[in-house]
Design a protein around this motif. Structure first.
Motif, PDB file in Angstrom:
ATOM      1  N   THR A 202      20.548 -10.969   8.399  1.00 31.69           N
ATOM      2  CA  THR A 202      21.684 -11.781   8.084  1.00 31.69           C
ATOM      3  C   THR A 202      21.930 -12.289   6.632  1.00 31.69           C
ATOM      4  OG1 THR A 202      21.177 -13.111  10.195  1.00 31.69           O
ATOM      5  CG2 THR A 202      22.773 -14.008   8.748  1.00 31.69           C
ATOM      6  N   PHE A 203      20.878 -12.366   5.824  1.00 36.85           N
ATOM      7  CA  PHE A 203      21.176 -12.421   4.364  1.00 36.85           C
ATOM      8  C   PHE A 203      21.597 -11.255   3.785  1.00 36.85           C
ATOM      9  CE2 PHE A 203      17.733 -15.968   4.003  1.00 36.85           C
ATOM     10  CZ  PHE A 203      18.557 -16.903   3.901  1.00 36.85           C
ATOM     11  N   LEU A 204      21.134  -9.886   4.550  1.00 36.25           N
ATOM     12  CA  LEU A 204      21.707  -8.693   3.782  1.00 36.25           C
ATOM     13  C   LEU A 204      22.983  -8.385   4.112  1.00 36.25           C
ATOM     14  CD1 LEU A 204      18.519  -6.496   4.648  1.00 36.25           C
ATOM     15  CD2 LEU A 204      19.004  -8.026   2.766  1.00 36.25           C
ATOM     16  N   LEU A 205      23.391  -8.462   5.427  1.00 41.73           N
ATOM     17  CA  LEU A 205      24.858  -8.367   5.813  1.00 41.73           C
ATOM     18  C   LEU A 205      25.874  -9.265   4.834  1.00 41.73           C
ATOM     19  CD1 LEU A 205      24.003  -8.456   9.803  1.00 41.73           C
ATOM     20  CD2 LEU A 205      25.294  -6.576   8.580  1.00 41.73           C
ATOM     21  N   GLU A 206      25.498 -10.656   5.028  1.00 44.07           N
ATOM     22  CA  GLU A 206      26.414 -11.519   3.985  1.00 44.07           C
ATOM     23  C   GLU A 206      26.409 -11.017   2.646  1.00 44.07           C
ATOM     24  OE1 GLU A 206      28.160 -13.797   5.390  1.00 44.07           O
ATOM     25  OE2 GLU A 206      27.555 -12.911   7.161  1.00 44.07           O
ATOM     26  N   ALA A 207      25.337 -10.540   2.070  1.00 43.78           N
ATOM     27  CA  ALA A 207      25.329 -10.226   0.824  1.00 43.78           C
ATOM     28  C   ALA A 207      26.125  -8.655   0.422  1.00 43.78           C
ATOM     29  CB  ALA A 207      23.924  -9.855   0.242  1.00 43.78           C
ATOM     30  N   VAL A 208      26.106  -7.762   1.469  1.00 42.73           N
ATOM     31  CA  VAL A 208      26.914  -6.587   1.476  1.00 42.73           C
ATOM     32  C   VAL A 208      28.332  -7.065   1.550  1.00 42.73           C
ATOM     33  CG1 VAL A 208      27.517  -4.340   2.714  1.00 42.73           C
ATOM     34  CG2 VAL A 208      25.292  -5.132   2.359  1.00 42.73           C
ATOM     35  N   GLN A 209      28.914  -8.005   2.401  1.00 39.85           N
ATOM     36  CA  GLN A 209      30.057  -8.355   2.683  1.00 39.85           C
ATOM     37  C   GLN A 209      30.829  -9.095   1.262  1.00 39.85           C
ATOM     38  OE1 GLN A 209      31.324  -9.997   6.532  1.00 39.85           O
ATOM     39  NE2 GLN A 209      29.160 -10.111   6.524  1.00 39.85           N
ATOM     40  N   MET A 210      29.727  -9.555   0.602  1.00 37.47           N
ATOM     41  CA  MET A 210      30.332 -10.402  -0.826  1.00 37.47           C
ATOM     42  C   MET A 210      30.475  -9.346  -1.882  1.00 37.47           C
ATOM     43  SD  MET A 210      27.742 -13.619  -1.128  1.00 37.47           S
ATOM     44  CE  MET A 210      27.897 -14.967   0.093  1.00 37.47           C
ATOM     45  N   ASP A 253      22.120  -2.307  -4.534  1.00 38.99           N
ATOM     46  CA  ASP A 253      20.662  -2.520  -5.002  1.00 38.99           C
ATOM     47  C   ASP A 253      20.498  -3.883  -3.930  1.00 38.99           C
ATOM     48  OD1 ASP A 253      17.976  -2.735  -6.061  1.00 38.99           O
ATOM     49  OD2 ASP A 253      18.692  -2.632  -7.907  1.00 38.99           O
ATOM     50  N   ILE A 254      20.369  -3.641  -2.724  1.00 39.98           N
ATOM     51  CA  ILE A 254      20.216  -4.894  -1.508  1.00 39.98           C
ATOM     52  C   ILE A 254      19.101  -4.045  -0.781  1.00 39.98           C
ATOM     53  CG2 ILE A 254      21.056  -6.122   0.248  1.00 39.98           C
ATOM     54  CD1 ILE A 254      23.634  -6.059  -1.230  1.00 39.98           C
ATOM     55  N   ARG A 255      18.081  -4.911  -0.761  1.00 37.61           N
ATOM     56  CA  ARG A 255      16.876  -4.405   0.042  1.00 37.61           C
ATOM     57  C   ARG A 255      16.322  -5.495   1.060  1.00 37.61           C
ATOM     58  NH1 ARG A 255      11.175  -3.496  -3.393  1.00 37.61           N
ATOM     59  NH2 ARG A 255      10.108  -2.452  -1.680  1.00 37.61           N
ATOM     60  N   GLY A 256      16.026  -4.910   2.442  1.00 35.06           N
ATOM     61  CA  GLY A 256      15.424  -5.786   3.241  1.00 35.06           C
ATOM     62  C   GLY A 256      13.918  -5.263   3.479  1.00 35.06           C
ATOM     63  N   ALA A 266      16.154  -3.862  14.021  1.00 36.37           N
ATOM     64  CA  ALA A 266      17.215  -4.783  14.613  1.00 36.37           C
ATOM     65  C   ALA A 266      18.231  -4.842  13.397  1.00 36.37           C
ATOM     66  CB  ALA A 266      16.755  -6.036  14.862  1.00 36.37           C
ATOM     67  N   THR A 267      17.568  -5.032  12.046  1.00 31.24           N
ATOM     68  CA  THR A 267      18.372  -4.922  10.890  1.00 31.24           C
ATOM     69  C   THR A 267      19.303  -3.702  10.469  1.00 31.24           C
ATOM     70  OG1 THR A 267      16.929  -6.616   9.759  1.00 31.24           O
ATOM     71  CG2 THR A 267      18.268  -5.483   8.346  1.00 31.24           C
ATOM     72  N   ARG A 268      18.640  -2.724  10.629  1.00 32.47           N
ATOM     73  CA  ARG A 268      19.184  -1.163  10.434  1.00 32.47           C
ATOM     74  C   ARG A 268      20.176  -1.224  11.253  1.00 32.47           C
ATOM     75  NH1 ARG A 268      13.518   2.424   9.993  1.00 32.47           N
ATOM     76  NH2 ARG A 268      13.370   1.883   7.617  1.00 32.47           N
ATOM     77  N   ARG A 269      20.119  -1.581  12.768  1.00 35.23           N
ATOM     78  CA  ARG A 269      21.006  -1.305  13.922  1.00 35.23           C
ATOM     79  C   ARG A 269      22.436  -2.309  13.378  1.00 35.23           C
ATOM     80  NH1 ARG A 269      20.248  -3.235  19.989  1.00 35.23           N
ATOM     81  NH2 ARG A 269      22.698  -3.881  20.263  1.00 35.23           N
ATOM     82  N   ASN A 270      21.887  -3.468  12.850  1.00 35.24           N
ATOM     83  CA  ASN A 270      23.221  -4.478  12.747  1.00 35.24           C
ATOM     84  C   ASN A 270      24.002  -4.011  11.417  1.00 35.24           C
ATOM     85  OD1 ASN A 270      22.490  -6.376  14.562  1.00 35.24           O
ATOM     86  ND2 ASN A 270      21.083  -7.578  13.472  1.00 35.24           N
ATOM     87  N   LEU A 271      23.349  -3.306  10.439  1.00 37.75           N
ATOM     88  CA  LEU A 271      23.990  -2.942   9.428  1.00 37.75           C
ATOM     89  C   LEU A 271      24.936  -1.715   9.735  1.00 37.75           C
ATOM     90  CD1 LEU A 271      21.283  -3.113   6.672  1.00 37.75           C
ATOM     91  CD2 LEU A 271      23.713  -3.987   6.326  1.00 37.75           C
ATOM     92  N   GLN A 272      24.434  -0.993  10.422  1.00 40.02           N
ATOM     93  CA  GLN A 272      24.926   0.382  11.244  1.00 40.02           C
ATOM     94  C   GLN A 272      26.404  -0.146  11.901  1.00 40.02           C
ATOM     95  OE1 GLN A 272      23.698   3.396  10.450  1.00 40.02           O
ATOM     96  NE2 GLN A 272      25.629   4.517  10.831  1.00 40.02           N
ATOM     97  N   GLY A 277      25.948   1.034   7.162  1.00 40.54           N
ATOM     98  CA  GLY A 277      24.702   1.783   7.446  1.00 40.54           C
ATOM     99  C   GLY A 277      24.758   2.614   5.748  1.00 40.54           C
ATOM    100  N   GLY A 278      23.392   2.492   5.443  1.00 37.54           N
ATOM    101  CA  GLY A 278      23.277   3.334   4.248  1.00 37.54           C
ATOM    102  C   GLY A 278      23.731   2.688   2.912  1.00 37.54           C
ATOM    103  N   ILE A 279      24.236   1.256   2.924  1.00 32.88           N
ATOM    104  CA  ILE A 279      24.696   0.493   1.990  1.00 32.88           C
ATOM    105  C   ILE A 279      23.502  -0.179   1.209  1.00 32.88           C
ATOM    106  CG2 ILE A 279      25.984  -1.315   1.173  1.00 32.88           C
ATOM    107  CD1 ILE A 279      28.434  -0.432   2.764  1.00 32.88           C
ATOM    108  N   ALA A 280      22.779  -0.883   2.176  1.00 33.14           N
ATOM    109  CA  ALA A 280      21.361  -1.536   1.850  1.00 33.14           C
ATOM    110  C   ALA A 280      20.206  -0.636   2.466  1.00 33.14           C
ATOM    111  CB  ALA A 280      21.501  -2.838   2.415  1.00 33.14           C
ATOM    112  N   THR A 281      19.084  -0.781   1.826  1.00 33.97           N
ATOM    113  CA  THR A 281      17.744  -0.170   2.293  1.00 33.97           C
ATOM    114  C   THR A 281      16.981  -1.269   3.098  1.00 33.97           C
ATOM    115  OG1 THR A 281      16.650  -0.368   0.232  1.00 33.97           O
ATOM    116  CG2 THR A 281      17.664   1.467   0.520  1.00 33.97           C
ATOM    117  N   VAL A 282      16.413  -0.757   4.434  1.00 34.59           N
ATOM    118  CA  VAL A 282      15.419  -1.531   4.926  1.00 34.59           C
ATOM    119  C   VAL A 282      14.198  -0.755   5.290  1.00 34.59           C
ATOM    120  CG1 VAL A 282      15.392  -2.832   7.184  1.00 34.59           C
ATOM    121  CG2 VAL A 282      17.619  -2.480   5.984  1.00 34.59           C
TER     122      VAL A 282
END
Length: 380
Positions: A202-210, A253-256, A266-272, A277-282
């Motif tokens: 959830t934090f990663l998804l919100e950070a990417v959108q910001m 530079d967003i990392r989980g 789950a995180t990789r699937r949610n980002l995809q 996908g490919g914006i943050a590393t998990v």
């Protein structure tokens, strides 16, 4: 000029006020659990589309005094509901109260529903159907000690539902609370960010959108589109402007990291599925062993609260190890922990520079800020 009330998680009211000011809201006033504001329909549309912190935006219809349920019924009956939405729309009534002397809020809900339906029957010869699960239109009733306020919901599904489906692991944070916590850390797009206990991301998804300046409501619909006063051209231009403003996707530079393989998947699937996908590393990894890839940045984690039997003892053993790992590896980083476990700083052996009270639903929590400096974190 319409009057509105934006609901948000407790503790985020002042941040929400600034967010609403940025979309053109006027006469702003933060209150318990939300912000009162004024604006035309374009402000309402932008607030729904762009607010990362609001739970829903309610349009103020009327306020009046009451002593008993029939006063509330008569107040609701006097409103011209057929001017606001068509009889073919399904309806739900939601009642909340603070210090209300009446015995049953369910009965208040029933009487307001009767009043709305009676007004439709009088004016149109028929009444709307009730749908308590997925209604087109929701009337919200708020009762204080002696006043009743009626609102129409302009949001529909809660605004923390961003519109992309989510694979979930245990106890995810709601997206608007996660966004508020991110803002409180002072993290800025371009700065390294790591969530070493990323859960479902959830934090990663919100950070990417910001970071992409992507409006959180671009992938969903809203209840205001079903109201009679809906201005389709105004909405189309607001939406188009938000789409044009969003930056193209590129690695950030967003990392989980998570010790649980299920959470990593789950995180990789949610980002995809969100198109990120490919914006943050998990990666799979243990917070006690991973090391930063940069000299400084923001570490943000939502550790387990220890609500189940035995977990308190496990956490009491884990926190000192975490404190040692932070001192060993994370000098120069600003570390934030969001938790309902108020023992955390003491057991870490680290002194927080800030403790911000926040609520995760009814649960009182803290956001602890711990600035990791080279050598020791203790002030000499």
């Amino acid at each position: 000029m319409n009057q509105y009330f934006a609901i948000c998680p407790r503790g985020l009211e002042n941040l929400l006020l600034e967010e609403l000011r940025a979309v053109g809201a006027e006469d702003l006033r933060a209150t318990h659990g939300g912000v009162l504001f004024a604006g035309d329909w374009s402000v309402c549309y932008r607030a729904n589309l762009e607010s990362r912190l609001a739970t829903r935006i309610l349009w103020h219809i009327v306020k009046g005094p009451y002593a008993k349920e029939e006063d509330i019924y008569r107040l609701a009956l006097r409103q011209l509901w057929p001017n606001h939405f068509a009889v073919t729309r399904t309806l739900r009534v939601v009642t909340t109260a603070i210090k209300c002397p009446l015995k049953s809020l369910d009965y208040v809900t029933l009487r307001v529903k009767d009043a709305v339906c009676d007004r439709f029957r009088e004016d149109c010869g028929e009444r709307p159907n009730i749908d308590t699960r997925h209604p087109d239109v929701s009337v919200h009733v708020f009762l204080s000690e002696n006043e009743c306020t009626l609102y129409l919901d302009t949001s529909g599904q809660p605004l923390w539902q961003r519109g992309f489906r989510k694979a979930s692991v245990d106890a995810p944070l709601k997206e608007n609370l996660a966004a508020g916590i991110l803002k409180m850390t002072g993290w800025q797009p371009g700065q390294p960010l790591i969530d070493p206990m990323c859960g479902s991301g959830t934090f990663l998804l919100e950070a990417v959108q910001m970071a992409l300046d992507r409006a959180p409501g671009l992938d969903r619909g809203f209840a205001f589109e079903l109201l009679k006063r809906f201005e389709a051209l105004t909405w189309a231009s607001i939406r188009a402007a938000a789409e044009a403003r969003a930056k193209p996707a590129a690695p950030l530079d967003i990392r989980g990291v998570d010790i649980d393989e299920r959470a990593v998947r789950a995180t990789r699937r949610n980002l995809q599925e969100a198109g990120f996908g490919g914006i943050a590393t998990v990666d799979h990894g243990d917070l006690l062993e991973i090391q930063p890839l940069n000299e400084q940045g923001v570490l943000l984690a939502n550790p387990p609260y220890g609500e189940r039997i035995g977990e308190q003892d496990e956490l009491a053993a884990f926190y000192p190890l975490l404190g040692s790992a932070l001192k060993r590896h994370w000098a120069g980083w600003n570390c934030f922990f969001f938790t309902a476990d108020l023992r955390l700083p003491k057991l870490l052996g680290l002194k927080p520079s800030r403790k911000t009270p926040l609520f995760n639903g009814p649960l009182e929590c803290r956001l602890f800020e711990i600035r990791m400096v080279a050598g020791s974190n203790r002030r000499h």
